[in-house]
Motif scaffolding. Structure first.
Motif, mmCIF file in Angstrom:
data_model
loop_
_atom_site.group_PDB
_atom_site.id
_atom_site.type_symbol
_atom_site.label_atom_id
_atom_site.label_comp_id
_atom_site.label_asym_id
_atom_site.label_seq_id
_atom_site.Cartn_x
_atom_site.Cartn_y
_atom_site.Cartn_z
ATOM 1 N N ASP A 177 0.684 -1.064 -0.052
ATOM 2 C CA ASP A 177 -0.008 -0.061 0.035
ATOM 3 C C ASP A 177 0.988 1.177 -0.135
ATOM 4 O O ASP A 177 0.646 2.079 0.667
ATOM 5 C CB ASP A 177 -0.864 0.143 1.225
ATOM 6 C CG ASP A 177 -1.941 -1.060 0.920
ATOM 7 O OD1 ASP A 177 -2.801 -1.109 0.127
ATOM 8 O OD2 ASP A 177 -1.769 -2.372 1.816
ATOM 9 N N HIS A 203 0.831 3.364 -2.488
ATOM 10 C CA HIS A 203 -0.345 4.332 -2.823
ATOM 11 C C HIS A 203 0.016 6.053 -3.217
ATOM 12 O O HIS A 203 -0.069 6.741 -2.860
ATOM 13 C CB HIS A 203 -1.269 4.623 -1.780
ATOM 14 C CG HIS A 203 -2.226 3.564 -1.664
ATOM 15 N ND1 HIS A 203 -3.151 3.434 -2.526
ATOM 16 C CD2 HIS A 203 -2.536 2.710 -0.522
ATOM 17 C CE1 HIS A 203 -4.082 2.425 -2.485
ATOM 18 N NE2 HIS A 203 -3.644 1.720 -1.075
ATOM 19 N N ASP A 221 -1.162 -2.336 -4.414
ATOM 20 C CA ASP A 221 -1.519 -0.868 -4.177
ATOM 21 C C ASP A 221 -0.212 -0.044 -4.161
ATOM 22 O O ASP A 221 -0.016 0.742 -3.468
ATOM 23 C CB ASP A 221 -2.152 -0.644 -3.083
ATOM 24 C CG ASP A 221 -3.715 -0.945 -3.178
ATOM 25 O OD1 ASP A 221 -4.020 -1.587 -4.267
ATOM 26 O OD2 ASP A 221 -4.666 -0.766 -2.498
ATOM 27 N N HIS A 276 -5.961 -1.270 -6.384
ATOM 28 C CA HIS A 276 -5.958 0.172 -7.264
ATOM 29 C C HIS A 276 -5.167 -0.106 -8.281
ATOM 30 O O HIS A 276 -5.400 0.392 -9.353
ATOM 31 C CB HIS A 276 -5.342 1.068 -6.105
ATOM 32 C CG HIS A 276 -6.152 1.626 -5.089
ATOM 33 N ND1 HIS A 276 -6.469 3.037 -4.974
ATOM 34 C CD2 HIS A 276 -6.670 1.144 -3.924
ATOM 35 C CE1 HIS A 276 -7.442 3.109 -4.117
ATOM 36 N NE2 HIS A 276 -7.832 1.925 -3.661
ATOM 37 N N HIS A 336 -2.393 -9.568 -1.681
ATOM 38 C CA HIS A 336 -3.100 -8.206 -0.991
ATOM 39 C C HIS A 336 -4.238 -8.036 -0.248
ATOM 40 O O HIS A 336 -3.931 -7.786 0.675
ATOM 41 C CB HIS A 336 -3.413 -7.024 -2.602
ATOM 42 C CG HIS A 336 -3.680 -6.016 -2.191
ATOM 43 N ND1 HIS A 336 -2.742 -4.919 -1.551
ATOM 44 C CD2 HIS A 336 -4.909 -5.348 -1.986
ATOM 45 C CE1 HIS A 336 -3.397 -3.779 -1.596
ATOM 46 N NE2 HIS A 336 -4.709 -3.824 -1.750
ATOM 47 N N HIS A 392 -3.805 -4.480 2.094
ATOM 48 C CA HIS A 392 -5.140 -3.968 1.809
ATOM 49 C C HIS A 392 -5.802 -2.975 2.989
ATOM 50 O O HIS A 392 -6.790 -2.300 2.738
ATOM 51 C CB HIS A 392 -6.108 -5.035 1.266
ATOM 52 C CG HIS A 392 -7.322 -5.020 0.688
ATOM 53 N ND1 HIS A 392 -7.416 -3.732 -0.136
ATOM 54 C CD2 HIS A 392 -8.596 -5.572 0.586
ATOM 55 C CE1 HIS A 392 -8.449 -3.932 -0.848
ATOM 56 N NE2 HIS A 392 -9.184 -5.099 -0.194
ATOM 57 N N HIS A 409 -4.263 -1.340 5.389
ATOM 58 C CA HIS A 409 -3.823 -0.410 5.975
ATOM 59 C C HIS A 409 -3.329 -0.635 7.459
ATOM 60 O O HIS A 409 -2.981 0.566 8.222
ATOM 61 C CB HIS A 409 -4.052 1.009 5.571
ATOM 62 C CG HIS A 409 -4.190 1.210 4.062
ATOM 63 N ND1 HIS A 409 -4.003 2.270 3.338
ATOM 64 C CD2 HIS A 409 -4.461 0.195 3.069
ATOM 65 C CE1 HIS A 409 -4.013 1.999 2.077
ATOM 66 N NE2 HIS A 409 -4.464 0.797 1.836
HETATM 67 ZN ZN ZN Z 1 -4.462 0.254 -0.342
#
Ligand code: ZN
Length: 243
Positions: free
Chosen positions: A8, A10, A34, A62, A115, A148, A150
């Motif tokens: 993540d 991101h 992600d 994502h 994930h 996923h 976080h």
């Molecule tokens: Zn995420």
């Protein structure tokens, strides 16, 4: 072997540079999806991941949305808006790379890597002990690293009993044969467990120890880039809140 576990990210290149700068003797990276979404530097993050010769990477929801594997209708309005922006700011090379990512790595260094969850790699959130229990029943892995949600936390199953340690301030898990583990090393780029510090894992495969580390990074810079890009203000504020 020492494996760094990042997930993540991101599009938060400030956080990614800080956590990667902390590593000295890592042999290998596992990146649990992600890479993009929310943050203002998706292209830099994908390029960083793509050019690591020593990494295995799975697709996140994502990443999947950016390559048409998951429909945008799956997302709430704010992530949907950010994803539309993200898709427009990825190079062809990065998009092609994201397309090649597997949804799971079933067996690597004695663990399964995913994930979301083993049964729904892109969609399912392991965000409750009931879900964790179902995931343990549905598959027979001894150790599964997931992401996923976080949140830096783990579910440990031993003789029918489920433990649920959290690693808001970091911590360590010593793996024992006979116990089963679902381990989330937290999010590099958008932590949501009440601590805004970037979170990542270090897995020493010989010792059977997973360390979860938290670190400050330049949050102001990441937030400013989100604002400059015209992405939703909530995504900048969220970094400071850690939620
Ligand atoms: Zn995420």
């Amino acid at each position: 072997m020492r494996i760094a576990i990042f997930s993540d990210i991101h599009g938060n290149f400030d956080a990614l540079q800080t956590v990667s700068g902390l590593l000295d003797t890592v042999d290998f990276f596992c990146i649990l999806g992600d890479i993009v979404g929310y943050g203002a530097e998706p292209e830099a993050c994908v390029q960083w991941v793509m050019h690591r010769p020593d990494a295995r990477v799975v697709m996140g929801n994502h990443d999947a949305a950016c390559v048409g594997v998951l429909p945008l209708t799956w997302f709430n309005p704010i992530p949907k808006r950010a994803l539309r922006w993200t898709c427009q700011h990825l190079s062809k090379e990065s998009t092609t790379y994201l397309q090649t990512l597997p949804q799971t790595i079933p067996q690597l260094h004695g663990a399964l890597w995913v994930h979301g969850s083993p049964r729904h790699p892109l969609e399912e959130y392991i965000d409750h002990p009931v879900v964790a229990q179902e995931v343990f029943v549905s598959s027979d892995f001894p150790v599964c690293f997931y992401a996923h949600t976080h949140q830096a936390e783990a579910y440990i199953l031993h003789e029918g009993r489920l433990l649920h340690p959290r690693f808001q301030q970091g911590g360590e898990i010593i793996l024992h044969p006979g116990k089963r583990y679902l381990i989330n090393c937290g999010s590099v780029g958008q932590p949501r467990d009440g601590n805004s510090q970037a979170s990542f894992g270090l897995f020493d495969t010989e010792k059977g120890v997973v360390k979860i580390q938290r670190t400050e990074y330049n949050m102001e810079s990441a937030a400013e880039k989100i604002r400059e890009a015209g992405l939703p203000e909530e995504l900048a504020l969220r970094l400071f809140l850690g939620q």
